[in-house]
Motif scaffolding. Sequence first.
Motif, mmCIF file in Angstrom:
data_model
loop_
_atom_site.group_PDB
_atom_site.id
_atom_site.type_symbol
_atom_site.label_atom_id
_atom_site.label_comp_id
_atom_site.label_asym_id
_atom_site.label_seq_id
_atom_site.Cartn_x
_atom_site.Cartn_y
_atom_site.Cartn_z
ATOM 1 N N UNK A 351 0.977 -1.793 64.035
ATOM 2 C CA UNK A 351 0.208 -1.602 62.802
ATOM 3 C C UNK A 351 -0.506 -0.262 62.831
ATOM 4 N N UNK A 352 -0.341 0.520 61.777
ATOM 5 C CA UNK A 352 -0.874 1.858 61.622
ATOM 6 C C UNK A 352 -0.217 2.864 62.572
ATOM 7 N N UNK A 353 0.943 2.509 63.131
ATOM 8 C CA UNK A 353 1.657 3.446 63.987
ATOM 9 C C UNK A 353 2.376 4.509 63.173
ATOM 10 N N UNK A 362 -1.509 -2.949 52.831
ATOM 11 C CA UNK A 362 -2.968 -3.076 52.814
ATOM 12 C C UNK A 362 -3.701 -2.135 51.881
ATOM 13 N N UNK A 363 -3.137 -0.983 51.576
ATOM 14 C CA UNK A 363 -3.944 0.043 50.905
ATOM 15 C C UNK A 363 -3.106 0.858 49.923
ATOM 16 N N UNK A 364 -2.567 0.190 48.907
ATOM 17 C CA UNK A 364 -1.745 0.874 47.906
ATOM 18 C C UNK A 364 -2.640 1.341 46.760
ATOM 19 N N UNK A 365 -2.819 2.659 46.585
ATOM 20 C CA UNK A 365 -3.666 3.162 45.491
ATOM 21 C C UNK A 365 -2.856 3.413 44.226
ATOM 22 N N UNK A 418 -14.390 -5.444 46.873
ATOM 23 C CA UNK A 418 -14.100 -6.742 47.478
ATOM 24 C C UNK A 418 -14.356 -6.628 48.977
ATOM 25 N N UNK A 419 -15.316 -7.421 49.468
ATOM 26 C CA UNK A 419 -15.720 -7.348 50.872
ATOM 27 C C UNK A 419 -15.236 -8.583 51.619
ATOM 28 N N UNK A 420 -14.584 -8.361 52.754
ATOM 29 C CA UNK A 420 -14.217 -9.434 53.674
ATOM 30 C C UNK A 420 -15.480 -9.846 54.432
ATOM 31 N N UNK A 421 -15.977 -11.045 54.179
ATOM 32 C CA UNK A 421 -17.254 -11.472 54.752
ATOM 33 C C UNK A 421 -17.172 -11.744 56.248
ATOM 34 N N UNK A 422 -15.994 -12.011 56.753
ATOM 35 C CA UNK A 422 -15.856 -12.275 58.187
ATOM 36 C C UNK A 422 -15.812 -10.987 59.004
ATOM 37 N N UNK A 423 -15.145 -9.962 58.458
ATOM 38 C CA UNK A 423 -15.012 -8.700 59.200
ATOM 39 C C UNK A 423 -15.955 -7.615 58.684
ATOM 40 N N UNK A 424 -16.588 -7.851 57.550
ATOM 41 C CA UNK A 424 -17.501 -6.877 56.949
ATOM 42 C C UNK A 424 -16.825 -5.527 56.723
ATOM 43 N N UNK A 446 -11.564 4.113 52.778
ATOM 44 C CA UNK A 446 -12.363 2.973 53.226
ATOM 45 C C UNK A 446 -11.500 1.754 53.504
ATOM 46 N N UNK A 447 -10.517 1.499 52.623
ATOM 47 C CA UNK A 447 -9.657 0.326 52.791
ATOM 48 C C UNK A 447 -8.651 0.537 53.922
ATOM 49 N N UNK A 448 -7.951 1.670 53.899
ATOM 50 C CA UNK A 448 -6.949 1.915 54.935
ATOM 51 C C UNK A 448 -7.584 2.036 56.315
ATOM 52 N N UNK A 449 -8.759 2.648 56.377
ATOM 53 C CA UNK A 449 -9.431 2.840 57.655
ATOM 54 C C UNK A 449 -10.244 1.646 58.116
ATOM 55 N N UNK A 450 -10.301 0.606 57.282
ATOM 56 C CA UNK A 450 -11.095 -0.590 57.607
ATOM 57 C C UNK A 450 -12.492 -0.191 58.100
ATOM 58 N N UNK A 451 -13.107 0.704 57.325
ATOM 59 C CA UNK A 451 -14.420 1.234 57.713
ATOM 60 C C UNK A 451 -15.474 0.140 57.578
ATOM 61 N N UNK A 452 -16.216 -0.164 58.623
ATOM 62 C CA UNK A 452 -17.242 -1.209 58.535
ATOM 63 C C UNK A 452 -18.291 -0.868 57.477
#
Length: 479
Positions: A351-353, A362-365, A418-424, A446-452
């Motif tokens: 993933x992300x390789x 995950x991150x289609x703009x 849209x925020x994932x409440x488990x992973x923030x 922010x979405x592709x990088x899964x920035x907290x």
Amino acid sequence: MTDAVENAVYDVVVIGAGPVGENVADRTRAAGLSTAVVETELVGGECSYWACMPSKALLRPVVARADARKVPGLSAAVQGPLDAAAVLAHRDDYASHWKDDGQVAWLEGIGADFYRGQGRLTGTKAVSVTGPDGSEHRLTARHAVAVCTGSRAVVPDLPGVADARPWTSREATSAKEVPGRLVIVGGGVVGVEMATVWQALGAHVTMLIRGKGLLPKMEPFAGELVAEALTEAGADIRTGVSATSVRRAGPDGPVTVELDNGERIETDEILFATGRAPRTDDLGLETVELKPGSWLEVDDSCRVEGSNWLYAVGDVNHRALLTHQGKYQARIAGAAIAARAQGTAPLSTERWGAHAATADHAAVPQVVFTDPEAASVGLTLAAAERAGHRVRAVDHDLAAVAGSGLYADGYRGHARMIVDLDREIVLGVTFVGPGIGELLHSATVAVAGEVPIDRLWHAVPAYPTISEVWLRLLEAYRG
């Protein structure tokens, strides 16, 4: 164009020379692989001549005028009608007047051999090309064949449709004059963008929507705000209706559209913006045990499932029917083809390789260039909930951001995170409003990088810009 060669061997053969095929060729040539590119129409493909470039050239004057009309001190200077002839001429320039000399020169400049004609698979790693003059070329690939033939517009099989000569996206973006009346069937991206263009250029637009509203794949408020603006501009939007038949009176007469509620509408042209199908029906897929006319299933390196040599890149694999995503896939596929050809092991397919098209999941703009613009990346609230995520939607009125009032008087817009409440982390973002297309890349990062969320709090937006909405969304989330 390559001189006639009956039999030629290359490391890679690319079928289709749109942006996707061009980028596959660019990556494989950069890696030192010999590459042939085959194209039956124009090098540059749908995007250059009938989609991205001409549509945005048509839309830009429309949106610029709409924005200018909302700026004090400028609004009075832009109250007249658009110069339709100048807009169409500007479009023609951006479509290179439907000539591909420059793109062919670029392709040959990177060292690829170009064959103009219909390319078809004839077996494992084998491609035949039938030229416009009937000549035949037989190409063999040492390592890979990449199918990059894109998609075509679907016209429903309604009574009278063939004789009515309806528009598809191609005719809508290349029309030489403004119709007096235009019926658009479909409320997706093509439908709303072309409604925006032709209504502004002087046509009376009627939209026929089978469902409940516009832009059904985005958050509901996106379609609602776009519909509100189109209605104010004079378009007639009818939801919950379908066309059941069409009939054109004579060669150049009006078209009568019959609806499922018994009503009839008369129009000068009718545009069907009702979906896409893969351009795979005349590719010889049956010679390699694949179904002609089908979407091609691929892994994350864009290699066709069950094959070790055939790749399907861009629209044909049905992962994300967007030019920028196809070009992203092409960079992934080109790198993977080169790595496999050169024996590089192991490939970076995690993933992300480097050899995995992870963003297509995950991150289609996407930006819809209407007035107002609509832009989104990642998951909507409904999609996140369907996927089983525990999420929270955070909303903010874009009109309450300082930068939006400076951008335009009476600014109307909306933002949702849209925020994932488990992973923030942020799973998706949608913006609707004038000028918000340029906000989207920050959301994509922010979405592709899964920035907290805690780290996003320290990404300070400049004041006073519309980007300040990020701070307001985060404040609302933190309470």
